[in-house]
Enzyme design. Sequence first.
Site, PDB file in Angstrom:
ATOM      1  N   LYS A 142      -5.241   7.062   8.455  1.00 50.74           N
ATOM      2  CA  LYS A 142      -5.401   6.325   9.717  1.00 50.74           C
ATOM      3  C   LYS A 142      -6.869   6.199  10.086  1.00 50.74           C
ATOM      4  O   LYS A 142      -7.334   5.135  10.500  1.00 50.74           O
ATOM      5  CB  LYS A 142      -4.661   7.052  10.855  1.00 50.74           C
ATOM      6  CG  LYS A 142      -3.293   6.476  11.180  1.00 50.74           C
ATOM      7  CD  LYS A 142      -3.403   5.306  12.129  1.00 50.74           C
ATOM      8  CE  LYS A 142      -2.433   4.197  11.938  1.00 50.74           C
ATOM      9  NZ  LYS A 142      -1.051   4.321  12.017  1.00 50.74           N
TER      10      LYS A 142
ATOM     11  N   LYS B 215       3.815  -4.526   0.860  1.00 50.34           N
ATOM     12  CA  LYS B 215       4.524  -3.685   1.824  1.00 50.34           C
ATOM     13  C   LYS B 215       5.064  -4.550   2.970  1.00 50.34           C
ATOM     14  O   LYS B 215       4.354  -5.426   3.464  1.00 50.34           O
ATOM     15  CB  LYS B 215       3.510  -2.663   2.360  1.00 50.34           C
ATOM     16  CG  LYS B 215       4.072  -1.716   3.350  1.00 50.34           C
ATOM     17  CD  LYS B 215       2.996  -0.732   3.805  1.00 50.34           C
ATOM     18  CE  LYS B 215       3.555   0.050   4.959  1.00 50.34           C
ATOM     19  NZ  LYS B 215       2.637   0.403   5.987  1.00 50.34           N
TER      20      LYS B 215
ATOM     21  N   LYS C  38       4.712  -6.261   9.843  1.00 48.38           N
ATOM     22  CA  LYS C  38       4.550  -7.336  10.802  1.00 48.38           C
ATOM     23  C   LYS C  38       3.213  -8.045  10.588  1.00 48.38           C
ATOM     24  O   LYS C  38       3.125  -9.265  10.646  1.00 48.38           O
ATOM     25  CB  LYS C  38       4.607  -6.743  12.218  1.00 48.38           C
ATOM     26  CG  LYS C  38       4.833  -7.759  13.294  1.00 48.38           C
ATOM     27  CD  LYS C  38       5.151  -7.088  14.623  1.00 48.38           C
ATOM     28  CE  LYS C  38       4.112  -6.036  14.951  1.00 48.38           C
ATOM     29  NZ  LYS C  38       4.166  -5.505  16.295  1.00 48.38           N
TER      30      LYS C  38
END
Length: 332
Positions: free
Chosen positions: A116, A197, A200
């Site tokens: 992240k 993958k 959205k």
Amino acid sequence: MAEQTKGTILSGMRPTGPLHLGNLAGALANWVALQEDYHCYYEIADLHALTDRTDTSAIRGDRLEILLDWLAAGLDPERSVLFVQSEVPEHALLDTLLGMFVPVSWLERVPTYKEKVRELGLDESASFGLLGYPVLQAVDIMIYRATAVPVGEDQLPHLELTREIARRFNHLFGEVFLEPQALLTETPRLPGLDGRKMSKSYENAVYLKDSAAEVEKKVQTMFTDPKRVYRRDPGHPDECNVYLYRRVFDAVNADEVYEDCQAAGIGCTDCKLALARAINEHLEPLRERRVALASQPDRLHEVLDDGARRARETAGRTYQAAYEAVQLSRRK
Ligand code: TRP
Ligand code: SF4
């Protein structure tokens, strides 16, 4: 199954937008099935959604969207406890308490944290909450004394850390927490329409709430076997995303498709049409339930009110046990 032999499940999703076929095949369908054999707690992890954003404006709406998707897919609020994480304040209390005993070095080693930070370029600005993400997740699980947690492979490090935190607390203060088992979801990750993958942000997802026409249109854009240029060329189903989808959503016909494709017996256009039909057959009952539920917003709020109430009963008891174990309760 007899009441006392039933285990307890907890799992959660962050409210980050409508659910797609990957969420359904990889998690939600399994959650629905688990309701038969377990006491289930399913959490909308809105606090976790705050760990990587400062724009919070979408979360309120996304929480209700995710609940609609859950109910449409068959999660049953009569049997399972469906709740919003931030509405059970005991999570925050236990998070503070456990945080005192979790070494920072354990958290800095967690791969999802490092990813992240890299992905969002957070070198100096990663928050305390992001570092503490796995502690809060451990709380989610431990506060309901969950015996098993259905997760995808990406969540295994979080589950291992949960077990380590439970062990450490029990070692220091006595047996309060259970060490939960991972229930690895067997379906392999469903790729997006373009083979990357499903996400959205790549605009390569089919959503549970998509109309039949949208599904057809999206399926027509799917990538197929790149080596199959002409209709007469034999295809390689193992290298075709459409085939993979048909195995998941049209299992009864998958073997036949495999043969026909290799023998150039079917064309890709027809193959995709059949896939779109199969997906729509899957989604049609969900759509109907979704439409019916969306017209009763009060009902959605009732489900979450009731879920929070039931969750707090269990969470309160566990928090009290932990509070007593660290010897903070004033009256022994
Ligand atoms: N971290 C999980 C995810 O991103 C969501 C989550 C929050 C969760 N709390 C949990 C999953 C507890 C399992 C158990 O998918
Ligand atoms: Fe893929 Fe179907 Fe075309 Fe074969 S026929 S390459 S499985 S889309």
